[in-house]
Scaffold this motif. Structure first.
Motif, PDB file in Angstrom:
ATOM      1  N   GLY A 136      56.015  21.903  58.395  1.00  0.00           N
ATOM      2  CA  GLY A 136      55.101  21.265  57.432  1.00  0.00           C
ATOM      3  C   GLY A 136      54.336  22.274  56.617  1.00  0.00           C
ATOM      4  O   GLY A 136      53.127  22.169  56.498  1.00  0.00           O
TER       5      GLY A 136
ATOM      6  N   GLY B  53      41.985  22.295  58.171  1.00  0.00           N
ATOM      7  CA  GLY B  53      41.605  20.883  58.105  1.00  0.00           C
ATOM      8  C   GLY B  53      41.574  20.272  59.497  1.00  0.00           C
ATOM      9  O   GLY B  53      40.801  19.364  59.792  1.00  0.00           O
ATOM     10  N   LYS B  54      42.421  20.806  60.351  1.00  0.00           N
ATOM     11  CA  LYS B  54      42.545  20.302  61.714  1.00  0.00           C
ATOM     12  C   LYS B  54      41.202  20.364  62.448  1.00  0.00           C
ATOM     13  O   LYS B  54      40.811  19.427  63.131  1.00  0.00           O
ATOM     14  CB  LYS B  54      43.561  21.177  62.448  1.00  0.00           C
ATOM     15  CG  LYS B  54      44.564  20.399  63.231  1.00  0.00           C
ATOM     16  CD  LYS B  54      45.670  21.296  63.741  1.00  0.00           C
ATOM     17  CE  LYS B  54      46.772  20.427  64.307  1.00  0.00           C
ATOM     18  NZ  LYS B  54      47.967  21.174  64.653  1.00  0.00           N
TER      19      LYS B  54
ATOM     20  N   TRP C  54      50.309  11.170  60.728  1.00  0.00           N
ATOM     21  CA  TRP C  54      50.397  12.587  61.112  1.00  0.00           C
ATOM     22  C   TRP C  54      50.153  12.668  62.617  1.00  0.00           C
ATOM     23  O   TRP C  54      49.218  12.055  63.137  1.00  0.00           O
ATOM     24  CB  TRP C  54      49.358  13.390  60.340  1.00  0.00           C
ATOM     25  CG  TRP C  54      49.373  14.859  60.655  1.00  0.00           C
ATOM     26  CD1 TRP C  54      50.459  15.684  60.724  1.00  0.00           C
ATOM     27  CD2 TRP C  54      48.229  15.679  60.942  1.00  0.00           C
ATOM     28  NE1 TRP C  54      50.068  16.957  61.041  1.00  0.00           N
ATOM     29  CE2 TRP C  54      48.701  16.984  61.180  1.00  0.00           C
ATOM     30  CE3 TRP C  54      46.859  15.440  61.021  1.00  0.00           C
ATOM     31  CZ2 TRP C  54      47.854  18.039  61.483  1.00  0.00           C
ATOM     32  CZ3 TRP C  54      46.016  16.493  61.319  1.00  0.00           C
ATOM     33  CH2 TRP C  54      46.520  17.777  61.549  1.00  0.00           C
TER      34      TRP C  54
ATOM     35  N   TYR D 233      46.504  12.883  64.583  1.00  0.00           N
ATOM     36  CA  TYR D 233      45.367  11.930  64.568  1.00  0.00           C
ATOM     37  C   TYR D 233      45.166  11.229  65.917  1.00  0.00           C
ATOM     38  O   TYR D 233      44.069  11.263  66.461  1.00  0.00           O
ATOM     39  CB  TYR D 233      45.514  10.856  63.493  1.00  0.00           C
ATOM     40  CG  TYR D 233      45.582  11.318  62.059  1.00  0.00           C
ATOM     41  CD1 TYR D 233      44.698  12.268  61.551  1.00  0.00           C
ATOM     42  CD2 TYR D 233      46.516  10.761  61.189  1.00  0.00           C
ATOM     43  CE1 TYR D 233      44.773  12.660  60.216  1.00  0.00           C
ATOM     44  CE2 TYR D 233      46.590  11.152  59.863  1.00  0.00           C
ATOM     45  CZ  TYR D 233      45.723  12.094  59.375  1.00  0.00           C
ATOM     46  OH  TYR D 233      45.802  12.472  58.069  1.00  0.00           O
TER      47      TYR D 233
ATOM     48  N   ASN E 249      45.291   8.669  54.681  1.00  0.00           N
ATOM     49  CA  ASN E 249      45.973   9.917  54.337  1.00  0.00           C
ATOM     50  C   ASN E 249      46.978   9.664  53.215  1.00  0.00           C
ATOM     51  O   ASN E 249      48.012   9.078  53.424  1.00  0.00           O
ATOM     52  CB  ASN E 249      46.683  10.462  55.601  1.00  0.00           C
ATOM     53  CG  ASN E 249      47.530  11.690  55.342  1.00  0.00           C
ATOM     54  OD1 ASN E 249      48.607  11.864  55.901  1.00  0.00           O
ATOM     55  ND2 ASN E 249      47.070  12.571  54.498  1.00  0.00           N
TER      56      ASN E 249
ATOM     57  N   ASN F 138      51.552  12.551  55.234  1.00  0.00           N
ATOM     58  CA  ASN F 138      52.472  13.214  56.149  1.00  0.00           C
ATOM     59  C   ASN F 138      52.645  12.205  57.291  1.00  0.00           C
ATOM     60  O   ASN F 138      51.647  11.891  57.952  1.00  0.00           O
ATOM     61  CB  ASN F 138      51.862  14.521  56.673  1.00  0.00           C
ATOM     62  CG  ASN F 138      52.730  15.188  57.718  1.00  0.00           C
ATOM     63  OD1 ASN F 138      53.832  14.736  57.992  1.00  0.00           O
ATOM     64  ND2 ASN F 138      52.217  16.257  58.305  1.00  0.00           N
TER      65      ASN F 138
ATOM     66  N   ASP G  37      41.910  12.040  54.500  1.00  0.00           N
ATOM     67  CA  ASP G  37      42.569  13.340  54.614  1.00  0.00           C
ATOM     68  C   ASP G  37      43.364  13.544  53.326  1.00  0.00           C
ATOM     69  O   ASP G  37      44.453  13.014  53.161  1.00  0.00           O
ATOM     70  CB  ASP G  37      43.478  13.303  55.855  1.00  0.00           C
ATOM     71  CG  ASP G  37      44.273  14.588  56.033  1.00  0.00           C
ATOM     72  OD1 ASP G  37      44.383  15.369  55.086  1.00  0.00           O
ATOM     73  OD2 ASP G  37      44.811  14.786  57.139  1.00  0.00           O
TER      74      ASP G  37
ATOM     75  N   MET H 292      44.605  16.282  52.102  1.00  0.00           N
ATOM     76  CA  MET H 292      45.264  17.588  52.183  1.00  0.00           C
ATOM     77  C   MET H 292      46.392  17.781  51.153  1.00  0.00           C
ATOM     78  O   MET H 292      46.639  18.879  50.691  1.00  0.00           O
ATOM     79  CB  MET H 292      45.825  17.707  53.610  1.00  0.00           C
ATOM     80  CG  MET H 292      46.166  19.077  54.038  1.00  0.00           C
ATOM     81  SD  MET H 292      44.848  20.220  53.770  1.00  0.00           S
ATOM     82  CE  MET H 292      44.124  20.321  55.339  1.00  0.00           C
ATOM     83  N   TYR H 293      47.097  16.693  50.806  1.00  0.00           N
ATOM     84  CA  TYR H 293      48.246  16.822  49.887  1.00  0.00           C
ATOM     85  C   TYR H 293      47.902  16.372  48.470  1.00  0.00           C
ATOM     86  O   TYR H 293      48.795  16.087  47.671  1.00  0.00           O
ATOM     87  CB  TYR H 293      49.451  16.025  50.425  1.00  0.00           C
ATOM     88  CG  TYR H 293      49.983  16.585  51.725  1.00  0.00           C
ATOM     89  CD1 TYR H 293      50.945  17.597  51.722  1.00  0.00           C
ATOM     90  CD2 TYR H 293      49.516  16.144  52.953  1.00  0.00           C
ATOM     91  CE1 TYR H 293      51.428  18.132  52.910  1.00  0.00           C
ATOM     92  CE2 TYR H 293      49.984  16.667  54.145  1.00  0.00           C
ATOM     93  CZ  TYR H 293      50.947  17.663  54.112  1.00  0.00           C
ATOM     94  OH  TYR H 293      51.427  18.196  55.291  1.00  0.00           O
TER      95      TYR H 293
ATOM     96  N   MET I   6      37.977  14.894  53.390  1.00  0.00           N
ATOM     97  CA  MET I   6      38.484  16.157  53.935  1.00  0.00           C
ATOM     98  C   MET I   6      39.607  16.697  53.051  1.00  0.00           C
ATOM     99  O   MET I   6      40.384  15.919  52.491  1.00  0.00           O
ATOM    100  CB  MET I   6      38.995  15.869  55.357  1.00  0.00           C
ATOM    101  CG  MET I   6      39.453  17.087  56.088  1.00  0.00           C
ATOM    102  SD  MET I   6      41.113  17.499  55.619  1.00  0.00           S
ATOM    103  CE  MET I   6      41.946  17.170  57.080  1.00  0.00           C
TER     104      MET I   6
ATOM    105  N   SER J 267      45.399  24.826  52.668  1.00  0.00           N
ATOM    106  CA  SER J 267      46.682  25.131  53.317  1.00  0.00           C
ATOM    107  C   SER J 267      47.901  24.788  52.461  1.00  0.00           C
ATOM    108  O   SER J 267      48.786  25.613  52.274  1.00  0.00           O
ATOM    109  CB  SER J 267      46.794  24.369  54.641  1.00  0.00           C
ATOM    110  OG  SER J 267      45.867  24.854  55.569  1.00  0.00           O
ATOM    111  N   LYS J 268      47.941  23.552  51.968  1.00  0.00           N
ATOM    112  CA  LYS J 268      49.177  23.083  51.321  1.00  0.00           C
ATOM    113  C   LYS J 268      49.186  23.400  49.829  1.00  0.00           C
ATOM    114  O   LYS J 268      50.182  23.897  49.308  1.00  0.00           O
ATOM    115  CB  LYS J 268      49.359  21.572  51.528  1.00  0.00           C
ATOM    116  CG  LYS J 268      49.071  21.088  52.942  1.00  0.00           C
ATOM    117  CD  LYS J 268      50.134  21.409  53.966  1.00  0.00           C
ATOM    118  CE  LYS J 268      49.668  20.997  55.354  1.00  0.00           C
ATOM    119  NZ  LYS J 268      50.662  21.074  56.379  1.00  0.00           N
TER     120      LYS J 268
ATOM    121  N   ARG K  25      43.927  29.464  57.523  1.00  0.00           N
ATOM    122  CA  ARG K  25      43.133  28.534  58.330  1.00  0.00           C
ATOM    123  C   ARG K  25      41.786  28.194  57.702  1.00  0.00           C
ATOM    124  O   ARG K  25      40.730  28.421  58.298  1.00  0.00           O
ATOM    125  CB  ARG K  25      42.942  29.056  59.773  1.00  0.00           C
ATOM    126  CG  ARG K  25      44.203  29.519  60.500  1.00  0.00           C
ATOM    127  CD  ARG K  25      45.340  28.504  60.494  1.00  0.00           C
ATOM    128  NE  ARG K  25      44.971  27.232  61.086  1.00  0.00           N
ATOM    129  CZ  ARG K  25      45.188  26.070  60.452  1.00  0.00           C
ATOM    130  NH1 ARG K  25      45.759  26.023  59.266  1.00  0.00           N
ATOM    131  NH2 ARG K  25      44.833  24.957  61.031  1.00  0.00           N
ATOM    132  N   ILE K  26      41.827  27.621  56.517  1.00  0.00           N
ATOM    133  CA  ILE K  26      40.592  27.140  55.900  1.00  0.00           C
ATOM    134  C   ILE K  26      40.759  25.672  55.473  1.00  0.00           C
ATOM    135  O   ILE K  26      41.650  25.342  54.686  1.00  0.00           O
ATOM    136  CB  ILE K  26      40.187  27.989  54.661  1.00  0.00           C
ATOM    137  CG1 ILE K  26      39.867  29.447  55.069  1.00  0.00           C
ATOM    138  CG2 ILE K  26      38.990  27.356  53.926  1.00  0.00           C
ATOM    139  CD1 ILE K  26      38.599  29.636  55.900  1.00  0.00           C
TER     140      ILE K  26
END
Ligand SMILES: Cc1ncc(COP(=O)(O)O)c(C=O)c1O
Length: 400
Positions: A39, A100-101, A125, A128, A171, A175, A204, A206-207, A234, A238-239, A247-248
């Motif tokens: 991923g 994000g984790k 994902w 979760y 999300n 993912n 989330d 993230m994408y 959030m 990363s992506k 790792r931020i």
């Protein structure tokens, strides 16, 4: 007295890590394996971001940072939310974590009590439900359907909400499915959420930057400002910035929640890596032009994979709006006999026979809570994707 904590009995190891491990083992034995399980973008972190990290080291930015992040990064996050999402936050309403984790984990840790329910649309994902369970909450899964492009309906959301619902996890792009909700689709969900004051929204995003065609990304508070006081938004570098190893991750939300998360982080990891934080400042404040360039590449790969998978016998693959995953159904192969002689009864059988027979590693859908499907990550070269899809076509044709 048991040595290991009871909480461990509530969690499962990651299926995505297990697939990568199996692929590595086969490779070590000399097999020609194409891994489509990872991923993470295959691109390198842009040079300006790397240079910012080197400069931070040379300036001596190598000490502990404030728990919630360096002021420069928190200010950059405030500007990002304003610029890209039209959301107003103060720096004190933001927090930076080790990916994000960690943000997600600490949000659950800070809020969940035994019996609290967390609504998680499936497919989800993998982390979760495990995070929720580790923090003592109860995951409540709500299935989506392939016919509805793996998107939750407002009716299904309404039905899942109880007086014990503490969080709704959202999300988009998703993912594992790649599905992304339009403004109108999201509004239909936020219309349900505004009616239930006890429900907090953990979005989330993230994408966010990986959506294709003319799709326009939307996030819950932007669509429904009434949810501002009970939403944690959030996101992370990363992506979008190809920075998975740095790792931020970060979030913005109501002050009391951010303070609670800060307290947990202060007794856990403290501030995220100082150098990575300075790199993230450059990612958010610096030139953004490589994002559309990467998107174009991902979009081309998505189209290639969707088209080739739909030519495989028994596979049906929708074309998702975002992320770098597709989530085809392998329903047409269930009950068929693989070249090894084994009958394919589940999506897990499908992926393990595919790996054995053709050396293509993908992840079974049941690991993400909805099958019979499988997830392909197309964050790899077109050449490898084309070869992998040819092998999938060959495998499907050979199943009788
Ligand atoms: C949906 C989703 N959320 C969060 C994360 C975690 O991202 P990070 O690498 O910042 O911890 C991932 C990573 O795979 C993801 O797919």
């Amino acid at each position: 007295m048991a040595f290991l904590a009871d909480a461990l009995s509530r969690v499962k190891p990651s299926a995505t890590i297990a697939v990568s491990q199996k692929a590595r083992e086969l490779k070590a034995k000399g097999r020609d394996v194409i891994g489509l399980g990872a991923g993470e973008p295959d691109f390198d972190t842009p040079d300006n971001i790397k240079a910012a990290a080197v400069a931070a080291i040379e300036r001596g930015e190598t000490k502990y940072t404030p728990v919630s992040g360096i002021p420069e990064l928190r200010e950059a996050i405030v500007r990002k939310f304003k610029r890209e999402n039209n959301l107003e936050y103060t720096a004190a309403q933001t927090i930076v974590g080790t990916g994000g984790k960690q943000i997600l984990f600490n949000a659950f840790m800070a809020t969940l009590n035994p019996g609290d329910e967390v609504i998680i649309p499936a497919p989800y994902w993998v982390s979760y439900p495990e995070m929720v369970a580790l923090c003592g909450g109860t995951p409540v899964f709500v299935a989506t359907t392939q016919e509805n492009n793996f998107k939750l309906t407002p009716e299904a959301l309404e039905k899942a909400i109880t007086p014990k619902t503490k969080w709704f996890v959202f999300n988009s792009p998703s993912n594992p499915s790649g599905a992304a909700y339009s403004h109108a689709e999201l509004k239909a969900l936020t219309d349900v959420l505004v009616k239930h004051d006890q429900v907090w929204i953990l979005t989330d995003d993230m994408y966010e930057h990986l959506t294709y065609g003319d799709f326009k990304f939307a996030t819950p508070v932007e669509v429904e400002p009434k949810l501002y006081d009970r939403t944690l938004t959030m996101n992370g570098v990363s992506k979008a910035y190809a920075m998975t190893g740095w790792r931020i991750g970060y979030a913005a939300g109501p002050l009391a929640l951010i303070k609670a998360m800060d307290m947990i982080q202060g007794q856990q990891t403290s501030g995220a890596c100082s150098i990575a934080q300075w790199a993230a400042v450059e990612a958010l404040n610096g030139p953004q032009d490589f994002i559309p360039e990467n998107k174009k590449i991902f979009e081309g790969r998505r189209d290639l994979v969707v088209s080739m998978l739909n030519q495989a016998k028994g596979i049906a693959c929708p074309s998702p709006e975002g992320a770098f995953y597709v989530y085809p159904s392998c329903k047409g192969l269930i009950g068929k006999t693989a070249p090894s002689g084994k009958v394919i009864e589940t999506d897990e059988d499908f992926v393990s026979e595919l790996l054995e027979s053709e050396g293509v590693a993908v992840v079974h859908g049941s690991a993400f809570g909805l099958g019979p499907n499988f997830r392909i990550s197309y964050a790899t070269s077109e050449e490898l994707l084309e070869e992998a899809c040819k092998r999938i076509q060959r495998f499907c044709a050979a199943c009788k």
